[in-house]
Motif scaffolding. Structure first.
Motif, PDB file in Angstrom:
ATOM      1  N   ILE A 196       1.322  60.591 -14.424  1.00  0.00           N
ATOM      2  CA  ILE A 196       1.541  59.866 -13.175  1.00  0.00           C
ATOM      3  C   ILE A 196       0.376  60.034 -12.209  1.00  0.00           C
ATOM      4  O   ILE A 196       0.013  59.111 -11.474  1.00  0.00           O
ATOM      5  N   GLY A 197      -0.208  61.204 -12.204  1.00  0.00           N
ATOM      6  CA  GLY A 197      -1.252  61.511 -11.231  1.00  0.00           C
ATOM      7  C   GLY A 197      -0.657  62.122  -9.977  1.00  0.00           C
ATOM      8  O   GLY A 197       0.550  62.325  -9.862  1.00  0.00           O
ATOM      9  N   ASP A 198      -1.530  62.397  -9.019  1.00  0.00           N
ATOM     10  CA  ASP A 198      -1.132  63.057  -7.774  1.00  0.00           C
ATOM     11  C   ASP A 198      -1.171  62.049  -6.630  1.00  0.00           C
ATOM     12  O   ASP A 198      -2.229  61.517  -6.285  1.00  0.00           O
ATOM     13  N   PHE A 199      -0.019  61.796  -6.014  1.00  0.00           N
ATOM     14  CA  PHE A 199       0.066  60.864  -4.891  1.00  0.00           C
ATOM     15  C   PHE A 199      -0.003  61.573  -3.533  1.00  0.00           C
ATOM     16  O   PHE A 199       0.112  60.930  -2.494  1.00  0.00           O
ATOM     17  N   GLY A 200      -0.171  62.885  -3.535  1.00  0.00           N
ATOM     18  CA  GLY A 200      -0.267  63.621  -2.289  1.00  0.00           C
ATOM     19  C   GLY A 200       1.017  64.348  -1.933  1.00  0.00           C
ATOM     20  O   GLY A 200       2.115  63.977  -2.374  1.00  0.00           O
ATOM     21  N   ALA A 201       0.869  65.370  -1.087  1.00  0.00           N
ATOM     22  CA  ALA A 201       1.988  66.243  -0.756  1.00  0.00           C
ATOM     23  C   ALA A 201       3.071  65.559   0.064  1.00  0.00           C
ATOM     24  O   ALA A 201       4.212  66.020   0.106  1.00  0.00           O
ATOM     25  N   ASP A 202       2.746  64.485   0.752  1.00  0.00           N
ATOM     26  CA  ASP A 202       3.717  63.822   1.629  1.00  0.00           C
ATOM     27  C   ASP A 202       4.637  62.858   0.883  1.00  0.00           C
ATOM     28  O   ASP A 202       5.581  62.321   1.481  1.00  0.00           O
ATOM     29  N   LEU A 203       4.351  62.614  -0.382  1.00  0.00           N
ATOM     30  CA  LEU A 203       5.143  61.661  -1.159  1.00  0.00           C
ATOM     31  C   LEU A 203       5.856  62.364  -2.316  1.00  0.00           C
ATOM     32  O   LEU A 203       5.377  63.373  -2.835  1.00  0.00           O
ATOM     33  N   SER A 204       6.988  61.818  -2.704  1.00  0.00           N
ATOM     34  CA  SER A 204       7.746  62.320  -3.843  1.00  0.00           C
ATOM     35  C   SER A 204       7.891  61.206  -4.873  1.00  0.00           C
ATOM     36  O   SER A 204       7.569  60.050  -4.592  1.00  0.00           O
ATOM     37  N   ALA A 205       8.375  61.549  -6.053  1.00  0.00           N
ATOM     38  CA  ALA A 205       8.510  60.551  -7.111  1.00  0.00           C
ATOM     39  C   ALA A 205       9.702  60.869  -7.998  1.00  0.00           C
ATOM     40  O   ALA A 205      10.115  62.028  -8.140  1.00  0.00           O
ATOM     41  N   VAL A 206      10.248  59.818  -8.581  1.00  0.00           N
ATOM     42  CA  VAL A 206      11.311  59.948  -9.570  1.00  0.00           C
ATOM     43  C   VAL A 206      11.144  58.802 -10.560  1.00  0.00           C
ATOM     44  O   VAL A 206      10.577  57.756 -10.217  1.00  0.00           O
ATOM     45  N   ILE A 207      11.597  58.999 -11.780  1.00  0.00           N
ATOM     46  CA  ILE A 207      11.519  57.971 -12.811  1.00  0.00           C
ATOM     47  C   ILE A 207      12.942  57.564 -13.173  1.00  0.00           C
ATOM     48  O   ILE A 207      13.765  58.412 -13.538  1.00  0.00           O
ATOM     49  N   LEU A 208      13.211  56.264 -13.062  1.00  0.00           N
ATOM     50  CA  LEU A 208      14.560  55.744 -13.248  1.00  0.00           C
ATOM     51  C   LEU A 208      14.574  54.703 -14.352  1.00  0.00           C
ATOM     52  O   LEU A 208      13.716  53.820 -14.392  1.00  0.00           O
ATOM     53  N   ALA A 209      15.554  54.790 -15.230  1.00  0.00           N
ATOM     54  CA  ALA A 209      15.714  53.828 -16.319  1.00  0.00           C
ATOM     55  C   ALA A 209      17.128  53.282 -16.280  1.00  0.00           C
ATOM     56  O   ALA A 209      18.092  54.052 -16.397  1.00  0.00           O
ATOM     57  N   GLY A 210      17.254  51.965 -16.106  1.00  0.00           N
ATOM     58  CA  GLY A 210      18.574  51.354 -16.019  1.00  0.00           C
ATOM     59  C   GLY A 210      18.619  49.994 -16.674  1.00  0.00           C
ATOM     60  O   GLY A 210      19.203  49.061 -16.133  1.00  0.00           O
ATOM     61  N   GLY A 211      17.984  49.864 -17.842  1.00  0.00           N
ATOM     62  CA  GLY A 211      17.907  48.571 -18.511  1.00  0.00           C
ATOM     63  C   GLY A 211      16.512  47.996 -18.424  1.00  0.00           C
ATOM     64  O   GLY A 211      15.548  48.724 -18.192  1.00  0.00           O
ATOM     65  N   CYS A 212      16.392  46.683 -18.605  1.00  0.00           N
ATOM     66  CA  CYS A 212      15.087  46.021 -18.572  1.00  0.00           C
ATOM     67  C   CYS A 212      14.314  46.406 -17.319  1.00  0.00           C
ATOM     68  O   CYS A 212      14.791  46.217 -16.201  1.00  0.00           O
ATOM     69  N   TYR A 213      13.120  46.947 -17.508  1.00  0.00           N
ATOM     70  CA  TYR A 213      12.413  47.519 -16.358  1.00  0.00           C
ATOM     71  C   TYR A 213      11.917  46.491 -15.362  1.00  0.00           C
ATOM     72  O   TYR A 213      11.625  46.825 -14.217  1.00  0.00           O
ATOM     73  N   TRP A 214      11.828  45.222 -15.748  1.00  0.00           N
ATOM     74  CA  TRP A 214      11.418  44.207 -14.781  1.00  0.00           C
ATOM     75  C   TRP A 214      12.376  44.170 -13.595  1.00  0.00           C
ATOM     76  O   TRP A 214      11.954  44.178 -12.436  1.00  0.00           O
TER      77      TRP A 214
END
Length: 234
Positions: free
Chosen positions: A55-73
């Protein structure tokens, strides 16, 4: 064997998760994607950093999560509209094949599910609020499918970047699970784990033409098999 029997057999095969030894070999080269989100105008990838799980580093002020719920579009389209979301990207997670292509993922021989990286500002929108949207926008009781889309690539999953976030996701699943049970539905089939413990521990970006696909193709395919139930307040 009739064509219907062949179709059912193929669909059944695609619902079975493979082992790492059965996975396609993949490649060393990461998928090239645009520098910026088409709508949000923020980077799709974070700055190169060790142990960033692709994913890389987006900085300390941001968070991230990966979500899968069917067709990613369709999943990506939902989340890029949420205030406080910094950027989104579609890709593959929870599998074994390095840097898979979409066609490879469709064979069910990479182990990945179609997933969406959601990078957000926790000062504006919290992880539980994002999970509320996630639970309400698909059917987490459908194992290895979502609506008419059948196969391991459509399985429901939450992959976090910390154990604390995974614990929060599990607590949110328990909350929504009670709502489902009261409605006579369930149980939740969603995988919940830190990304580091899912498959080979990496998020792989999908091909560039899949990124923000429904902004480029507004009449494109959407698949949401939501239950119509609401995540509990408070």
């Amino acid at each position: 064997m009739s064509w219907l029997d062949q179709l059912l057999s193929a669909r059944s095969h695609k619902r079975e998760l493979i082992s790492p030894e059965q996975a396609l070999p993949g490649r060393d080269t990461a998928m090239p994607v645009a520098d910026e989100h088409l709508l949000l105008r923020h980077p799709l990838r974070g700055a190169p950093a060790p142990e960033s799980h692709g994913i890389g580093d987006f900085g300390a002020d941001l968070s991230a999560v990966i979500l899968a719920g069917g067709c990613y579009w369709g999943v990506e389209e939902i989340f890029w509209q949420v205030p406080g979301v910094y950027t989104t990207a579609v890709g593959y997670a929870g599998g074994h094949t390095p840097n898979p292509t979409y066609n490879e993922v469709c064979t069910a021989r990479t182990g990945h599910t179609e997933a969406v990286l959601v990078v957000f500002d926790p000062a504006v929108v919290g992880l539980e609020e994002l999970l509320k949207i996630f639970w309400e926008s698909h059917d987490p009781t459908q194992e290895m499918r979502q609506g008419n889309d059948v196969g391991t690539q459509y399985r429901s999953a939450i992959y976090t970047l910390s154990e604390a976030d995974a614990d929060l996701a599990r607590a949110s699943a328990e909350k929504f699970g009670k709502v489902l049970a009261d409605a006579g539905l369930g149980p939740i089939a969603t995988e919940i784990a830190p990304l580091s413990q899912a498959g080979n521990g990496q998020f792989y970006y999908a091909e560039d033409h899949h990124q923000q696909y429904l902004a480029k193709n507004p009449h494109g395919y959407r698949c949401h098999a939501a239950t119509g139930l609401h995540y509990p307040a408070g």
